[in-house]
Scaffold this active site. Structure first.
Site, mmCIF file in Angstrom:
data_model
loop_
_atom_site.group_PDB
_atom_site.id
_atom_site.type_symbol
_atom_site.label_atom_id
_atom_site.label_comp_id
_atom_site.label_asym_id
_atom_site.label_seq_id
_atom_site.Cartn_x
_atom_site.Cartn_y
_atom_site.Cartn_z
ATOM 1 N N HIS A 70 0.846 -1.205 0.000
ATOM 2 C CA HIS A 70 0.000 0.000 0.000
ATOM 3 C C HIS A 70 0.876 1.249 0.000
ATOM 4 O O HIS A 70 2.092 1.166 0.089
ATOM 5 C CB HIS A 70 -0.995 -0.015 1.158
ATOM 6 C CG HIS A 70 -0.389 0.004 2.538
ATOM 7 N ND1 HIS A 70 0.328 -1.055 3.051
ATOM 8 C CD2 HIS A 70 -0.407 0.953 3.512
ATOM 9 C CE1 HIS A 70 0.717 -0.759 4.291
ATOM 10 N NE2 HIS A 70 0.294 0.458 4.583
ATOM 11 N N HIS A 89 1.369 3.770 2.060
ATOM 12 C CA HIS A 89 1.986 4.395 3.239
ATOM 13 C C HIS A 89 3.511 4.440 3.113
ATOM 14 O O HIS A 89 4.123 3.535 2.558
ATOM 15 C CB HIS A 89 1.588 3.643 4.513
ATOM 16 C CG HIS A 89 0.256 4.070 5.044
ATOM 17 N ND1 HIS A 89 -0.500 3.294 5.886
ATOM 18 C CD2 HIS A 89 -0.465 5.208 4.844
ATOM 19 C CE1 HIS A 89 -1.623 3.939 6.184
ATOM 20 N NE2 HIS A 89 -1.623 5.102 5.557
ATOM 21 N N ASP A 111 5.897 3.987 5.137
ATOM 22 C CA ASP A 111 6.700 2.907 5.720
ATOM 23 C C ASP A 111 6.660 1.633 4.864
ATOM 24 O O ASP A 111 7.304 0.645 5.190
ATOM 25 C CB ASP A 111 6.297 2.618 7.178
ATOM 26 C CG ASP A 111 4.846 2.202 7.343
ATOM 27 O OD1 ASP A 111 3.988 2.741 6.618
ATOM 28 O OD2 ASP A 111 4.563 1.336 8.204
ATOM 29 N N HIS A 112 5.899 1.684 3.746
ATOM 30 C CA HIS A 112 5.831 0.520 2.851
ATOM 31 C C HIS A 112 6.260 0.838 1.414
ATOM 32 O O HIS A 112 6.570 -0.063 0.654
ATOM 33 C CB HIS A 112 4.408 -0.056 2.845
ATOM 34 C CG HIS A 112 3.984 -0.539 4.189
ATOM 35 N ND1 HIS A 112 4.056 -1.858 4.558
ATOM 36 C CD2 HIS A 112 3.542 0.149 5.283
ATOM 37 C CE1 HIS A 112 3.652 -1.975 5.823
ATOM 38 N NE2 HIS A 112 3.345 -0.772 6.275
ATOM 39 N N HIS A 133 -7.475 -1.579 5.703
ATOM 40 C CA HIS A 133 -6.389 -0.645 6.024
ATOM 41 C C HIS A 133 -6.540 0.715 5.352
ATOM 42 O O HIS A 133 -6.927 1.676 6.005
ATOM 43 C CB HIS A 133 -5.036 -1.279 5.717
ATOM 44 C CG HIS A 133 -3.886 -0.516 6.260
ATOM 45 N ND1 HIS A 133 -3.720 -0.289 7.598
ATOM 46 C CD2 HIS A 133 -2.837 0.088 5.635
ATOM 47 C CE1 HIS A 133 -2.624 0.421 7.792
ATOM 48 N NE2 HIS A 133 -2.068 0.667 6.619
ATOM 49 N N ASP A 168 -0.128 -4.251 5.856
ATOM 50 C CA ASP A 168 -0.935 -3.760 6.977
ATOM 51 C C ASP A 168 -2.366 -4.148 6.643
ATOM 52 O O ASP A 168 -2.814 -3.957 5.522
ATOM 53 C CB ASP A 168 -0.835 -2.231 7.075
ATOM 54 C CG ASP A 168 0.552 -1.788 7.527
ATOM 55 O OD1 ASP A 168 1.382 -2.663 7.832
ATOM 56 O OD2 ASP A 168 0.795 -0.564 7.546
ATOM 57 N N HIS A 184 -5.328 -1.329 11.870
ATOM 58 C CA HIS A 184 -4.562 -2.563 12.002
ATOM 59 C C HIS A 184 -5.382 -3.509 12.866
ATOM 60 O O HIS A 184 -6.096 -3.066 13.755
ATOM 61 C CB HIS A 184 -3.224 -2.297 12.719
ATOM 62 C CG HIS A 184 -2.301 -1.402 11.961
ATOM 63 N ND1 HIS A 184 -1.456 -1.864 10.973
ATOM 64 C CD2 HIS A 184 -2.083 -0.070 12.050
ATOM 65 C CE1 HIS A 184 -0.752 -0.846 10.496
ATOM 66 N NE2 HIS A 184 -1.115 0.253 11.125
ATOM 67 N N HIS A 191 6.356 -6.071 11.113
ATOM 68 C CA HIS A 191 5.628 -4.836 11.373
ATOM 69 C C HIS A 191 5.120 -4.779 12.806
ATOM 70 O O HIS A 191 3.917 -4.712 13.062
ATOM 71 C CB HIS A 191 4.460 -4.713 10.374
ATOM 72 C CG HIS A 191 3.958 -3.303 10.185
ATOM 73 N ND1 HIS A 191 3.153 -2.670 11.105
ATOM 74 C CD2 HIS A 191 4.133 -2.424 9.173
ATOM 75 C CE1 HIS A 191 2.854 -1.463 10.662
ATOM 76 N NE2 HIS A 191 3.447 -1.276 9.495
HETATM 77 ZN ZN LIG Z 1 -0.064 1.277 6.541
HETATM 78 ZN ZN LIG Z 2 2.722 0.159 8.074
#
Ligand SMILES: [Zn+2]
Ligand SMILES: [Zn+2]
Length: 766
Positions: free
Chosen positions: A69, A71, A73-74, A163, A184, A408, A430
């Protein structure tokens, strides 16, 4: 069908997101294929330090990179991977992820570049530029939910993950092994998204997020109530409310809640006297994306969209703020601002402005990563550092509350999902170390009854850069096709199988007794690992692209000697030689042939000579180019080798010199000398043949005496070779092609068969 079992191992290698939340990046290696999952950054770090450990893995080996996705952090290190490393694989994400990714990352570039310039003024600290982003963007491929792609035998299917809009779980299949990566995920139907799906196909390995560990969320309605009440009471007292939120995803969910509440409670809220703002230019840009993909959201929001014929993401009670300059801070208000963890930007500016006021409220709704301001603020510190001037501290008197709307799963939801997937291997990612460790213990105790059985569940919580190897019984199933089916049926009857094999019905798989041999050719498809068992005669029918072939070898060299010489030497070596073409009459050596040769040469531009040697080797000489052609095989190869050796050495042979200098003479004065040189030549070739067979085990004692003296003395010409393999030794008389002594029967047999090939080759000389 027939099957063979062998153990193969799947390697999981975390480059980021293992025992931490942030910089998600995982590597899967199986059967020579490499899949990379996500390419994020760590929100608590900056520049290169925020990247996954890319230096610890050869990214050029990655076949496919799947982004779960949008975000940060991904996904935020994807342009770095694509433009600044050796990565050459293909990249896939869903359509909405790609649409939002573009806006999000150009914003990220701006923010990080500003950060880098102000703190370090070092251009290298910029992970990538706008150009990198644009260039890499065009190379990203999209995948629809529920569709399966196949890249060189790696199959993968995207499923809804809940998510955020566009978030996907990927089920990867390599050679029959199924691996599910949740990314996530959320199992809650919220205001706009569906919950994560359970893929219909079971999975052997589950890579699952563990953000909340063993914590359990309060029911959704309770949390919504708490949120709206807290905000309402704060603004009623004249306070300001800051809701830090990630620009896209949860912010939209919060706005749906607030917009509805403001509509329903307009009067109590002073009839529009308390404004709600969303300070994000990015969110406004992305509204069209949310509208475009309403069809990917849940029934509720789709109904709203259909009924009102308007975009449910255009809110009646919420206004957008481009920046804080246009914001007049006169009284109570509610502002949603990004980034969600208060590291920099608008939300940080507002925090510093409002945190000294005790009536104000900072409401944390997202997941806060260790090391960020949001996480620090929850400790309710007395002062916070100013972002623009770290020397300056700002007093904190405002209220700080946390009500999680992070999409989450909690423990209950995660466990239920994990049980439904039923994978025997679970890899936790994660999550911070402690919640992840607690989740691991909880899972192990949940599955403790299976311990020691075939269904035992293994739970891994590896650290970054520590590989996990999992062994799998790689069962290879080959489908019998064509005539070979009868043979398999016969074998089944013999081993007592009641039913035969039906080509179309996979259910009729019967076990054939071990040791029963059905021979055919296994045709494997490199791409999807399918195996077919076919008989040789059927090969062409069932596999159009395959056929049986006799390999032909062809070699050409340039000759700088006369064809007569070549022919003469070949005749000496091989005896009868079939003459196919002889334009110049070079094979008619005697008398008038010489005159014919001259006449023919004059008449023809090219004088071609074509010979057939030992039945299967064709030598063609046109002008000064000699071409040798033969079908592959041990004897043919060796003969061809010998012919080639003659072609290469012909003009340096002493016999050639003589033949050349008396080219018109047919009397070979020194028959002995001629023969001896040929014997040496023969020995050289037999030695070569032996050398190919025995390599360094062969040592030579060339007791080769001067031929003239030995002949004169009447003693035989003698050369030996010794083969030593361990304790076994054999002495070989190379001249007479016989074994002088050998202390091992197998070795003796082997040498005898080599010598018999050799004697065939050199027969005319012996
Ligand atoms: Zn996320
Ligand atoms: Zn994440």
């Amino acid at each position: 069908m027939t099957s063979t079992a062998s153990k193969t191992s799947l390697r999981f290698f975390g480059l980021g997101g293992s025992n931490e939340v942030g910089r998600s990046c995982h590597i899967l290696q199986y059967k020579g294929k490499t899949v990379m999952l996500d390419a994020g950054v760590h929100p608590a770090h900056q520049g290169l330090a925020s990247l996954p450990f890319y230096d610890d893995f050869d990214l050029s080996t990655v076949d496919v990179l799947l982004i779960s996705h949008f975000h940060l952090d991904h996904a935020a290190s994807l342009p770095y991977v694509m433009q600044r490393t050796d990565f050459q694989g293909r990249v896939f994400m869903t359509h909405p992820t790609k649409a939002i990714y573009r806006w999000l990352l150009s914003d990220f570039v701006k923010v990080t570049n500003i950060g880098a310039n102000s703190s370090l003024n070092d251009k290298d600290e910029n992970l990538y530029t706008d150009e990198d982003l644009a260039e890499s963007f065009d190379k990203i491929e999209t995948i629809d939910y529920h569709s399966t792609m196949d890249v060189n035998g790696i199959k993968f299917t995207a499923f809804h993950a809940g998510h955020v809009l566009g978030a996907a779980m990927f089920q990867v299949e390599i050679a029959g092994l199924h691996i599910l990566f949740t990314g996530d995920y959320s199992r809650e139907v919220d205001r706009h998204l569906n919950s994560a799906e359970i893929p219909p196909q079971p999975s052997d390995v589950l890579i699952v997020e563990s953000t909340f560990g063993t914590a359990t969320h309060e029911p959704r309605l309770n949390r919504e109530k708490k949120l709206t009440q807290l905000i309402h009471s704060t603004v009623s007292k004249g306070g300001r409310v800051l809701l830090p939120a990630f620009a896209l995803g949860r912010a939209q969910e919060l706005m749906l809640i607030l917009d509805e509440y403001w509509s329903q409670n307009a009067e109590e809220l002073g009839g529009g006297q308390v404004p709600v703002f969303y300070a994000s230019n990015l969110a406004r840009k992305c509204m069209s994306v949310f509208q475009t993909y309403v069809n990917m959201m849940n029934d509720d929001i789709r109904r709203k969209f259909r009924d009102s014929q308007s975009n449910p993401f255009i809110f009646k009670n919420i206004s957008y703020l481009k920046n804080l300059d246009e914001f007049q801070d006169f009284g109570p208000s509610v502002i949603l601002a990004s980034p969600g963890m208060l590291q920099n930007g608008l939300s940080r500016d507002l925090l510093e402005k409002w945190c000294p006021g005790e009536k104000n409220l900072v409401l944390i709704t997202g997941y806060s990563v260790e090391g960020t301001m949001a996480k620090y603020l929850m400790l309710e510190p007395d002062v916070i550092p100013s972002i623009s001037n770290p020397e300056v501290t700002i007093p904190r008197r405002c209220q700080v509350e946390e009500i999680s709307f992070a999409a989450h799963v909690d423990f209950r939801e995660n466990l239920e999902f994990i049980e439904k997937i039923g994978a025997a291997n679970i890899i936790l990612v994660h999550g911070e170390s402690n919640p992840m460790g607690r989740l691991k213990s909880a899972l192990l105790s949940n599955f403790s009854s299976l311990k020691g059985t075939d269904d035992e569940v293994h739970v891994y919580n590896p650290r970054n850069c520590v590989p996990v190897d999992m062994e799998f019984k790689g069962i290879k199933i080959a489908k019998a096709v064509g005539n070979i089916v009868d043979e398999v049926n016969e074998a089944l009857k013999l081993s007592g199988g009641k039913k035969g094999v039906d080509e179309d019905q996979d259910e009729n798989i019967k076990e054939i007794d071990e040791g029963t041999i059905v021979s055919g050719i296994l045709v494997s498809d490199e791409k999807n690992f399918d195996l077919n068992l076919v008989s040789l005669s059927d090969l062409r029918d069932h596999h159009m692209d395959l056929s049986t072939t006799v390999l032909k070898e062809r070699q050409s060299i340039r000759l700088d000697c006369r064809k007569e010489l070549v022919f003469w030497h070949l005749k000496q070596m091989f005896g009868d030689i079939e003459v196919l073409i002889d334009d110049a009459g070079v094979t008619v050596l005697h008398g008038d042939a010489h005159d014919k040769h001259h006449d023919a040469a004059k008449a023809k531009e090219s004088d071609e000579l074509e010979l057939k040697i030992m039945g299967d080797i064709k030598l063609n000489i046109i002008n000064d180019v000699a071409t040798l052609e033969w079908s592959q095989g041990l004897i043919n190869d060796t003969v061809a080798d010998s012919v080639m050796a003659i072609l290469l050495s012909v003009d340096s042979s002493p016999a050639s010199v003589k033949l050349s200098s008396h080219s018109c003479s047919h009397e070979y004065h020194d028959e002995h000398e001629l023969q001896d040189s040929e014997i040496q030549w023969k020995i050289r070739h037999i030695v070569r043949l032996l050398k190919e067979q025995f390599g360094d085990s062969l040592s030579l004692q060339m007791v080769e005496t001067d031929t003239k003296t030995t002949k004169a003395n009447g003693k035989p010409n003698y050369a030996t070779a010794t083969v030593t393999i361990g304790k076994n030794t054999a002495e070989i008389n190379l001249t007479e092609l016989g074994i002088v002594s050998c202390n091992s029967n197998p070795l003796k047999g082997r040498i005898e068969s080599i010598l018999s090939i050799a004697s065939d080759l050199v027969a005319p000389l012996c």
